[in-house]
Every structure is written in structure tokens, then in C-alpha cells.
Motif scaffolding. Structure first.
Motif, PDB file in Angstrom:
ATOM      1  N   SER A  66      -4.006   1.386  -3.198  1.00 45.55           N
ATOM      2  CA  SER A  66      -5.368   1.930  -3.174  1.00 45.55           C
ATOM      3  C   SER A  66      -5.387   3.458  -3.236  1.00 45.55           C
ATOM      4  O   SER A  66      -6.404   4.051  -3.579  1.00 45.55           O
ATOM      5  CB  SER A  66      -6.120   1.446  -1.933  1.00 45.55           C
ATOM      6  N   SER A  67      -4.260   4.096  -2.952  1.00 41.76           N
ATOM      7  CA  SER A  67      -4.202   5.561  -3.049  1.00 41.76           C
ATOM      8  C   SER A  67      -4.436   6.031  -4.478  1.00 41.76           C
ATOM      9  O   SER A  67      -4.810   7.179  -4.713  1.00 41.76           O
ATOM     10  CB  SER A  67      -2.851   6.085  -2.545  1.00 41.76           C
ATOM     11  N   GLU A  70       0.821  -1.211   0.000  1.00 35.70           N
ATOM     12  CA  GLU A  70       0.000   0.000   0.000  1.00 35.70           C
ATOM     13  C   GLU A  70       0.860   1.268   0.000  1.00 35.70           C
ATOM     14  O   GLU A  70       0.419   2.312  -0.452  1.00 35.70           O
ATOM     15  CB  GLU A  70      -0.947   0.009   1.205  1.00 35.70           C
ATOM     16  N   LEU A 121      -7.766  -5.268   1.405  1.00 37.93           N
ATOM     17  CA  LEU A 121      -7.382  -4.820   0.073  1.00 37.93           C
ATOM     18  C   LEU A 121      -6.673  -5.915  -0.711  1.00 37.93           C
ATOM     19  O   LEU A 121      -6.088  -6.828  -0.152  1.00 37.93           O
ATOM     20  CB  LEU A 121      -6.471  -3.598   0.186  1.00 37.93           C
ATOM     21  N   GLY A 137      -9.303   6.648  -2.804  1.00 42.83           N
ATOM     22  CA  GLY A 137      -8.349   6.015  -1.906  1.00 42.83           C
ATOM     23  C   GLY A 137      -7.400   7.062  -1.373  1.00 42.83           C
ATOM     24  O   GLY A 137      -7.444   8.211  -1.804  1.00 42.83           O
ATOM     25  N   PRO A 138      -6.545   6.714  -0.443  1.00 40.28           N
ATOM     26  CA  PRO A 138      -6.268   5.360   0.034  1.00 40.28           C
ATOM     27  C   PRO A 138      -7.303   4.890   1.040  1.00 40.28           C
ATOM     28  O   PRO A 138      -8.040   5.680   1.614  1.00 40.28           O
ATOM     29  CB  PRO A 138      -4.896   5.495   0.699  1.00 40.28           C
ATOM     30  N   PHE A 139      -7.322   3.574   1.228  1.00 42.21           N
ATOM     31  CA  PHE A 139      -8.230   2.949   2.169  1.00 42.21           C
ATOM     32  C   PHE A 139      -7.407   2.380   3.316  1.00 42.21           C
ATOM     33  O   PHE A 139      -6.338   1.821   3.099  1.00 42.21           O
ATOM     34  CB  PHE A 139      -9.050   1.864   1.478  1.00 42.21           C
ATOM     35  N   TRP A 150     -10.303   4.101  -6.324  1.00 43.72           N
ATOM     36  CA  TRP A 150     -11.514   4.642  -5.737  1.00 43.72           C
ATOM     37  C   TRP A 150     -12.522   3.523  -5.570  1.00 43.72           C
ATOM     38  O   TRP A 150     -12.371   2.445  -6.104  1.00 43.72           O
ATOM     39  CB  TRP A 150     -12.098   5.763  -6.594  1.00 43.72           C
TER      40      TRP A 150
END
Length: 139
Positions: free
Chosen positions: A49-50, A14, A75, A67-69, A53
């Protein structure tokens, strides 16, 4: 039978940390073996994830969440799709999947079987998917 091998994201993936050469080589070897056996359909890593969406549906409305999440364990960092004759064959292949975590840390993959169009009863909608060549349909 088609199966998706889902590589779970880690804090490192991530953060955009790229796998080192040795992990890439292990993955390449594994995927070459799948290809030689004629069971590899597709596989790839995913950006963090950044760069993505989510679309949320609620009460007939949609909203987009960039994102991020935060929940890394939920993920996906990558995937491989295989087509084999049985669940046992899929299990055999997935036990050989290299640890996808960067630096040999704890990692995890999840394996899920695809629905095939034959799993659904006859219907006009199923025929439409078959005409498009999706859902495991062979043209």
C-alpha cells in the motif's frame, strides 16, 4: 458465477517481502489447475500500500490519501478471479488455495461473489455496461 479470491495483506507483504520459491511454486501449481479446469479468469499479486493511494469522497469533494495504510487486516495483497457454475464449486476450489502468508505464518483469504448484470433489473445503465463488455457481460 464469478468469484474473487482476495488474499489479505500481512506485515510481510506490506513491507515488500517477496514470497519464496516454494510459495510461488504452490501458487503456480494451484493456478495451473484452475486454468486446466477452465475456471481461471485472472490473478495477480499487488504491490504494498506504500505504493498506492485512496480517494475519499465527502460532501461532494474528493481527496487523495497516499499510502502506506496502517490497518494491514483491511488491505489486499493479491487476488484470483474464477468463473464456476455454483457457490459449492467455488468453495471447493478455494479450500485448495495455498496458504498465502510468507513463511507459513497465519494467512487469510476472503471470497466474494461478483454481481452479474443479470442481477439488476432492466435499465438503460445496465445496457450501457453490457455494451462496454463489463460486469460479466459477454460480447
Amino acid at each position: 458465477m464469478r468469484f474473487m479470491i482476495i488474499v489479505k495483506a500481512t506485515k510481510e507483504s506490506e513491507a515488500g517481502v517477496m514470497p519464496d520459491e516454494s510459495l510461488l511454486a504452490e501458487m503456480a501449481t494451484y493456478h495451473e489447475e484452475l486454468a486446466k479446469a477452465g475456471v481461471l479468469l485472472d490473478g495477480s499479486g499487488l504491490q504494498p500500500s506504500s505504493k498506492g493511494w485512496r480517494v475519499r469522497y465527502s460532501g461532494g469533494r474528493t481527496s487523495v490519501i497516499d499510502g502506506p495504510f496502517t490497518e494491514t487486516k483491511e488491505l489486499v495483497a493479491g487476488y484470483t478471479i474464477i468463473q464456476v457454475k455454483s457457490r459449492e464449486e467455488a468453495l471447493k476450489w478455494t479450500r485448495r488455495f495455498p496458504n498465502p502468508a510468507i513463511g507459513g505464518k497465519d494467512g487469510e483469504i476472503e471470497v466474494r461473489q461478483f454481481f452479474e448484470l443479470e442481477d439488476f433489473g432492466p435499465s438503460e445503465a445496465v445496457d450501457r455496461f453490457r455494451e462496454m463488455g463489463v460486469g460479466g457481460a459477454k460480447n
